[in-house]
Write a protein that holds these residues in place. Structure first.
Motif, PDB file in Angstrom:
ATOM      1  N   SER A  92       5.675 -54.157 -34.746  1.00 34.68           N
ATOM      2  CA  SER A  92       4.817 -54.175 -35.924  1.00 34.68           C
ATOM      3  C   SER A  92       3.580 -53.303 -35.729  1.00 34.68           C
ATOM      4  N   LEU A  93       3.404 -52.790 -34.516  1.00 36.40           N
ATOM      5  CA  LEU A  93       2.263 -51.931 -34.216  1.00 36.40           C
ATOM      6  C   LEU A  93       2.682 -50.484 -34.388  1.00 36.40           C
ATOM      7  N   ARG A  94       1.914 -49.733 -35.171  1.00 34.04           N
ATOM      8  CA  ARG A  94       2.164 -48.307 -35.340  1.00 34.04           C
ATOM      9  C   ARG A  94       1.066 -47.554 -34.617  1.00 34.04           C
ATOM     10  N   VAL A  95       1.457 -46.533 -33.833  1.00 28.30           N
ATOM     11  CA  VAL A  95       0.531 -45.779 -33.007  1.00 28.30           C
ATOM     12  C   VAL A  95       0.686 -44.297 -33.306  1.00 28.30           C
ATOM     13  N   ASN A  96      -0.438 -43.620 -33.533  1.00 28.38           N
ATOM     14  CA  ASN A  96      -0.440 -42.174 -33.703  1.00 28.38           C
ATOM     15  C   ASN A  96      -0.633 -41.554 -32.326  1.00 28.38           C
ATOM     16  N   ILE A  97       0.363 -40.815 -31.845  1.00 27.39           N
ATOM     17  CA  ILE A  97       0.300 -40.301 -30.477  1.00 27.39           C
ATOM     18  C   ILE A  97      -0.587 -39.067 -30.353  1.00 27.39           C
ATOM     19  N   HIS A  98      -1.063 -38.519 -31.473  1.00 27.41           N
ATOM     20  CA  HIS A  98      -1.967 -37.365 -31.409  1.00 27.41           C
ATOM     21  C   HIS A  98      -3.432 -37.787 -31.398  1.00 27.41           C
ATOM     22  N   THR A  99      -3.786 -38.733 -32.263  1.00 25.03           N
ATOM     23  CA  THR A  99      -5.187 -39.155 -32.370  1.00 25.03           C
ATOM     24  C   THR A  99      -5.482 -40.452 -31.626  1.00 25.03           C
ATOM     25  N   GLY A 100      -4.463 -41.254 -31.349  1.00 23.18           N
ATOM     26  CA  GLY A 100      -4.662 -42.545 -30.704  1.00 23.18           C
ATOM     27  C   GLY A 100      -4.889 -43.673 -31.688  1.00 23.18           C
ATOM     28  N   ALA A 101      -4.901 -43.365 -32.986  1.00 24.73           N
ATOM     29  CA  ALA A 101      -5.107 -44.403 -34.000  1.00 24.73           C
ATOM     30  C   ALA A 101      -3.959 -45.405 -33.951  1.00 24.73           C
ATOM     31  N   PHE A 102      -4.257 -46.656 -34.319  1.00 26.92           N
ATOM     32  CA  PHE A 102      -3.223 -47.693 -34.286  1.00 26.92           C
ATOM     33  C   PHE A 102      -3.482 -48.711 -35.385  1.00 26.92           C
ATOM     34  N   ARG A 103      -2.429 -49.389 -35.818  1.00 30.47           N
ATOM     35  CA  ARG A 103      -2.533 -50.482 -36.788  1.00 30.47           C
ATOM     36  C   ARG A 103      -1.347 -51.409 -36.627  1.00 30.47           C
ATOM     37  N   CYS A 104      -1.644 -52.706 -36.571  1.00 27.86           N
ATOM     38  CA  CYS A 104      -0.603 -53.722 -36.576  1.00 27.86           C
ATOM     39  C   CYS A 104      -0.512 -54.269 -37.995  1.00 27.86           C
TER      40      CYS A 104
END
Length: 139
Positions: A92-104
């Motif tokens: 359920s956690l989405r992670v942006n591998i370029h910026t490091g942003a994340f959201r569950c």
């Protein structure tokens, strides 16, 4: 009978979407303009040196999240993983591998970079997290 106009200057009203003026650093009594050239700023509590935080020294997002034990799934810049902030059985956690942003999308844990993730996970403040991640420069 004609239409009368209201007597005020429209130039004094802020335009819609106009940005607020940026305040320039103020001199404290006994300080000189040389102090301003050394990147010192005025805060509500007084003079302080420029920030010692260097975002460029943060670890790369992909390596950081793997080192934290997240098994990233999928392709593209947004990857899925099990959320470490709650008992998760499906990613359920989405992670942006370029910026490091994340959201569950279950517990609503979110942040804009690896520093925010580390702060939530380790439950430490900004400066402590920056020091542990090597992005705090001692002067």
């Amino acid at each position: 009978m004609g239409i009368s106009t209201i007597g005020f200057a429209s130039a004094s009203l802020p335009r819609r979407g106009a940005k607020a003026p940026i305040e320039k650093p103020r001199l404290q009594p006994g300080s000189t303009t040389k102090d301003l050239s050394m990147k010192t700023i005025v805060t509500p509590r007084g003079w302080c040196p420029a920030s010692r935080f260097n975002k460029a020294l943060l670890p790369l997002a992909l390596g950081f999240y793997r080192a934290e034990g997240l098994k990233l799934r999928g392709a593209g810049k947004w990857r899925s993983a099990l959320c470490p902030f709650h008992n998760d059985h499906e990613p359920s956690l989405r992670v942006n591998i370029h910026t490091g942003a994340f959201r569950c999308f279950v517990c609503d844990a979110h942040g804009g970079d690896v520093l925010a993730f580390y702060r939530l996970r380790a439950r430490v403040g900004f400066v402590e997290a920056a020091k542990r991640l090597g992005a705090w420069e001692e002067r």
